[in-house]
Design a protein around this motif. Structure first.
Motif, mmCIF file in Angstrom:
data_model
loop_
_atom_site.group_PDB
_atom_site.id
_atom_site.type_symbol
_atom_site.label_atom_id
_atom_site.label_comp_id
_atom_site.label_asym_id
_atom_site.label_seq_id
_atom_site.Cartn_x
_atom_site.Cartn_y
_atom_site.Cartn_z
ATOM 1 N N GLU A 212 -0.060 14.371 -3.667
ATOM 2 C CA GLU A 212 -0.540 13.893 -4.966
ATOM 3 C C GLU A 212 -1.946 13.306 -4.881
ATOM 4 O OE1 GLU A 212 2.647 11.429 -6.492
ATOM 5 O OE2 GLU A 212 3.975 13.186 -6.420
ATOM 6 N N ALA A 213 -2.309 12.837 -3.711
ATOM 7 C CA ALA A 213 -3.653 12.274 -3.541
ATOM 8 C C ALA A 213 -4.672 13.367 -3.186
ATOM 9 C CB ALA A 213 -3.635 11.203 -2.459
ATOM 10 N N THR B 133 12.454 2.663 -2.580
ATOM 11 C CA THR B 133 11.417 3.588 -2.144
ATOM 12 C C THR B 133 12.068 4.815 -1.530
ATOM 13 O OG1 THR B 133 9.373 3.741 -0.849
ATOM 14 C CG2 THR B 133 11.190 2.522 0.167
ATOM 15 N N ASP C 241 4.851 13.572 -0.372
ATOM 16 C CA ASP C 241 4.437 13.682 -1.786
ATOM 17 C C ASP C 241 3.197 12.841 -2.077
ATOM 18 O OD1 ASP C 241 7.370 13.838 -1.337
ATOM 19 O OD2 ASP C 241 7.444 14.489 -3.426
ATOM 20 N N ARG C 242 3.213 11.631 -1.532
ATOM 21 C CA ARG C 242 2.115 10.698 -1.786
ATOM 22 C C ARG C 242 0.771 11.318 -1.378
ATOM 23 N NH1 ARG C 242 0.715 5.544 1.331
ATOM 24 N NH2 ARG C 242 1.970 6.566 2.922
ATOM 25 N N HIS C 243 0.750 11.992 -0.230
ATOM 26 C CA HIS C 243 -0.509 12.589 0.226
ATOM 27 C C HIS C 243 -0.864 13.827 -0.601
ATOM 28 C CE1 HIS C 243 -0.060 9.809 3.428
ATOM 29 N NE2 HIS C 243 0.911 10.463 4.035
ATOM 30 N N THR D 217 0.825 -1.211 0.000
ATOM 31 C CA THR D 217 0.000 0.000 0.000
ATOM 32 C C THR D 217 0.860 1.261 0.000
ATOM 33 O OG1 THR D 217 -0.144 0.147 2.417
ATOM 34 C CG2 THR D 217 -1.814 -1.205 1.307
ATOM 35 N N PHE D 218 2.179 1.097 0.100
ATOM 36 C CA PHE D 218 3.088 2.244 0.026
ATOM 37 C C PHE D 218 3.577 2.412 -1.404
ATOM 38 C CE2 PHE D 218 2.958 1.052 4.365
ATOM 39 C CZ PHE D 218 3.139 2.218 5.073
ATOM 40 N N PHE D 219 4.235 3.546 -1.663
ATOM 41 C CA PHE D 219 4.780 3.735 -3.004
ATOM 42 C C PHE D 219 6.204 3.175 -3.082
ATOM 43 C CE2 PHE D 219 7.245 5.822 -6.240
ATOM 44 C CZ PHE D 219 6.417 5.673 -7.339
ATOM 45 N N TYR E 238 9.051 10.628 0.490
ATOM 46 C CA TYR E 238 8.045 10.614 -0.573
ATOM 47 C C TYR E 238 6.738 10.017 -0.048
ATOM 48 C CZ TYR E 238 5.665 9.908 -4.954
ATOM 49 O OH TYR E 238 4.719 9.954 -5.952
ATOM 50 N N ASN E 239 6.848 8.924 0.678
ATOM 51 C CA ASN E 239 5.651 8.263 1.208
ATOM 52 C C ASN E 239 4.958 9.083 2.297
ATOM 53 O OD1 ASN E 239 4.944 5.418 0.166
ATOM 54 N ND2 ASN E 239 7.185 5.447 0.165
ATOM 55 N N LYS F 13 9.260 2.768 -5.881
ATOM 56 C CA LYS F 13 9.764 3.095 -7.217
ATOM 57 C C LYS F 13 10.041 1.789 -7.935
ATOM 58 C CE LYS F 13 11.198 5.972 -10.322
ATOM 59 N NZ LYS F 13 10.198 6.873 -10.932
#
Ligand code: WTA
Length: 695
Positions: A128-129, A116, A124-126, A80-82, A120-121, A84
């Protein structure tokens, strides 16, 4: 060495200590524990409706999978994490472990080969969401009325600017960056900036002395240190930059020169012109960081690349650089946070810890941000300007999850209920406790007065070394017993072992160990894998040894009873007795010192130092102060002994080993329980010491 009982990690010495400590350990009202042990506090129906795990049966099922199929369990969560580059699964496995010293080197890897980035997790991830405008930090200053708000987007921009600056200074993947800062929002921002470019942060609590900072710098050799000019903590102003300057001079003399000292201008505490400055080395943060680009490319790192070092005290020698890597730590910090606090997206979380300790890493920075949480970052102390400050802050931000230490609870409890009841606290949903065993009376006050009997208490047992919670309630899933951390987290297999490393079953007490690796565990000690093995894996072969004693009751609940080694837990701060002793003997008049812990009403444990002076030196009040100052300047004010007990001689065996058991009894004034002293080289020492008690 001078203290006579090195080799503390030997089983014999742990065994010798255990007889004393694990059985009548420092859990405050230990007697009350057994009397009150049958109290079970259940969560309300309303609470359970929103619980992520709402019954013990549901937990058991998830737990079973987590230990029978750790790769599947953690792999699902990790997905569930990003990434690469997704972590490879080899023969159904995505982790490898050996924690048994008899089978070769201890080695643990999770998600190796996956790439990873935790920053970023976390950010950025949030963004971008679509969560860019959600508040990440409600920063609350030391003084009432001083505050700031930063959204996820704003935090990301600031992290990028600092990361760009660090890169411009040549900091690259794998390089250490030292951070010695107060609880400004810039502290977690600095940690994230390091993570973003693959640099290894090494945060040193800004209450450590120049000497301690210097030792840590010498061990991890950063080329840059981040600090702030000064900090106001409570009513006191502490000039951090002076301490850093002192440490950097010592480091240069010791063979390592730190090229850059990036200093945050904290003009609320001190003016620029009053800050000591070394041209060429010192740079004002505000002069170089805000002008950087607000975007910064992420450095993708292997799951097993180092994320950070954090120094912690052990029972012997110098502090250990606990090393955590990226992937497993990320997954573990995030998952434990979510479950132990029953986190929901609309929560406002507040952890009172400082980033200088592991709690500030896993549960102020990474865990909550990885979950996209809004949180309070508080610069001050719980009782400034008065004992109502915490609840004022809770109401101001509508805090729903409040996480603090038993020492803070006990100290607030002493001010009575009024400062609490003066504030509504109606937003509170979950309360947390960490750092030491919480005594049932403090637990009950926390539950009844602070939480109005409405909020489950997560008493989280874990360590710098474990990276995240190990034994903790999942609020709403099962009943709580005041003083018990309850049950193991997913994937954690505790073992209570006896002195022969035999695992005990059912109701029992003994040494708390863990019998399999979990994703968040430390991977090594910086530069000293041998010490990693001898400290944690050699005492009980086949297990990770925590250093704590514990009891397991008939319901499988764990009751932590405190350290069984020579580590003292003062206000939740881990302090090695050896470190305090070595600070004391650094005083020219001190011949020998032996330090033990004793029960302390607010701090949990206090520091009690027996000191032998050089021959012909008279004990005096002046000398007492000088000895305490020696500890302040060698370690930090938080390690200052509460009591200096003048000791013309120390109780030693014929082979020269100091019998700490006796010293502990004298320190805690249990003079009738001094026990067998027949093995002492000189038995008259004991009476002499007893006569000098309180003198
Ligand atoms: C103690 C802090 C009982 C324990 C997270 C451990 C606790 C040491 C608890 C680690 C708790 C921490 N109940 N004891 N809930 N939490 N401890 O590395 O003795 O600063 O070994 O990590 O604190 O301290 P550390």
């Amino acid at each position: 060495g001078r203290r006579g009982d090195s080799g503390l990690n030997s089983l014999a010495s742990i065994r010798a200590n255990f007889a004393i400590k694990a059985l009548d350990g420092p859990a405050g009202d230990a007697v009350a524990v057994s009397v009150e042990r049958e109290d079970v506090v259940e969560a309300s129906e309303a609470f359970r409706e929103r619980a992520l795990v709402s019954s013990r049966a549901q937990y058991e099922e998830m737990y079973k999978r987590s230990v029978e199929d750790p790769d599947g369990f953690w792999g699902d969560i990790a997905s569930t994490f990003f990434w690469k580059k997704k972590f490879p699964v080899k023969d159904g496995k995505l982790h490898s472990e050996n924690i048994d010293v008899r089978k070769g080197r201890v080695a643990v890897e999770w998600f190796k080969g996956g790439e990873t980035n935790i920053c970023y997790n976390a950010l950025d991830r949030h963004v971008e969401a679509g969560l860019g405008d959600k508040v990440a930090f409600y920063w609350e200053g030391n003084d009432v009325g001083v505050d700031a708000k930063l959204t996820y987007k704003e935090v990301l921009e600031r992290v990028c600017q600092l990361a760009n600056y660090l890169r411009s200074q040549g900091v690259k993947k794998g390089d250490a960056v030292a951070i010695y800062m107060p609880m400004l929002a810039e502290l977690p921002i600095a940690m994230l900036a390091c993570a973003r470019i693959g640099a290894v942060h090494s945060v040193v609590f800004a209450g450590f002395s120049a000497e301690s900072l210097y030792q840590r710098i010498l061990d991890c050799k950063p080329n840059i240190i981040l600090t702030s000019s000064a900090v106001k903590r409570g009513a006191k102003i502490i000039n951090l930059k002076d301490i850093v300057d002192d440490a950097l001079v010592r480091a240069s003399e010791g063979g390592h020169t730190v090229g850059t000292c990036l200093t945050f201008d904290n003009n609320l505490a001190i003016k620029r012109e009053d800050t000591a400055w070394q041209e060429g080395r010192d740079i004002w943060w505000q002069d170089v960081v805000p002008s950087q680009e607000k975007k910064c490319e992420v450095e993708w790192v292997d799951a097993e690349d180092t994320l950070f070092l954090l120094y912690t005290s052990g029972s012997t020698g110098k502090p250990k650089g606990v090393l955590h890597t990226t992937g497993g730590y990320m997954v573990y910090a995030a998952t434990t946070f979510k479950h132990a606090f029953n986190y929901h997206d609309d929560d406002v979380y507040w952890c009172t810890a400082d980033c200088g300790w592991i709690t500030g890493h896993s549960y102020l920075t990474y865990g909550p941000l990885l979950n996209g949480a809004s949180m309070v970052v508080f610069e001050g102390v719980p009782n400034y300007p008065d004992a109502g400050r915490c609840w004022e802050i809770v109401d101001k931000y509508n805090v729903t999850i409040f996480y603090t230490a038993p020492t803070a609870i006990r100290s607030l409890m002493r001010s009575g209920d009024e400062p609490v009841k003066r504030h509504s606290r109606k937003s509170l949903r979950v309360l947390g406790s960490v750092g030491e065993p919480i005594n049932p009376s403090a637990w009950k006050w926390y539950h009844e007065v602070v939480g109005d009997k409405r909020c489950p208490i997560s008493d989280t047992w874990w360590q710098t070394e474990t990276g995240g919670f190990m034994i903790t309630p999942l609020p709403g899933a099962w009943g709580l017993k005041p003083g018990s951390a309850t049950l193991p987290f997913f994937g954690v297999q505790p073992a209570v072992v006896d002195e022969n490393a035999q695992e005990q079953h059912g109701e029992c007490s003994g040494y708390l160990c863990v019998k399999a690796a979990w994703p968040g565990m430390m991977r090594t000690l910086q530069g000293d894998h041998d010490r990693y093995e001898t400290t944690y894996f050699a005492p009980f072969k086949g297990f990770y040894f925590s250093g704590d004693g514990c009891r397991r009751d008939k319901d499988g609940y764990y009751w932590l009873t405190g350290r069984v080694d020579d580590v003292i837990n003062v206000s939740g701060h881990r302090i090695g007795t050896a470190e305090v002793e070595s600070a004391l003997v650094s005083h020219p008049m001190c011949a020998e010192a032996a330090v033990v812990g004793f029960d302390h009403e607010v701090k949990g444990q206090g520091i009690y130092a027996f000191v032998t002076l050089l021959e012909d030196v008279e004990y005096s009040e002046e000398l007492r102060k000088a000895l305490i100052n020696a500890v302040r300047s060698q370690i930090g004010a938080f390690a200052a002994p509460d009591v200096i007990h003048w000791a013309p001689g120390l109780p030693k065996t014929r082979s020269g080993k100091i019998m700490r058991r006796i010293l502990r009894k004298i320190a805690s004034n249990e003079l009738d329980q001094v026990g067998d002293i027949s093995t002492l080289a000189d038995t008259s020492v004991v009476e002499q010491l007893i006569n000098l008690r309180g003198k």
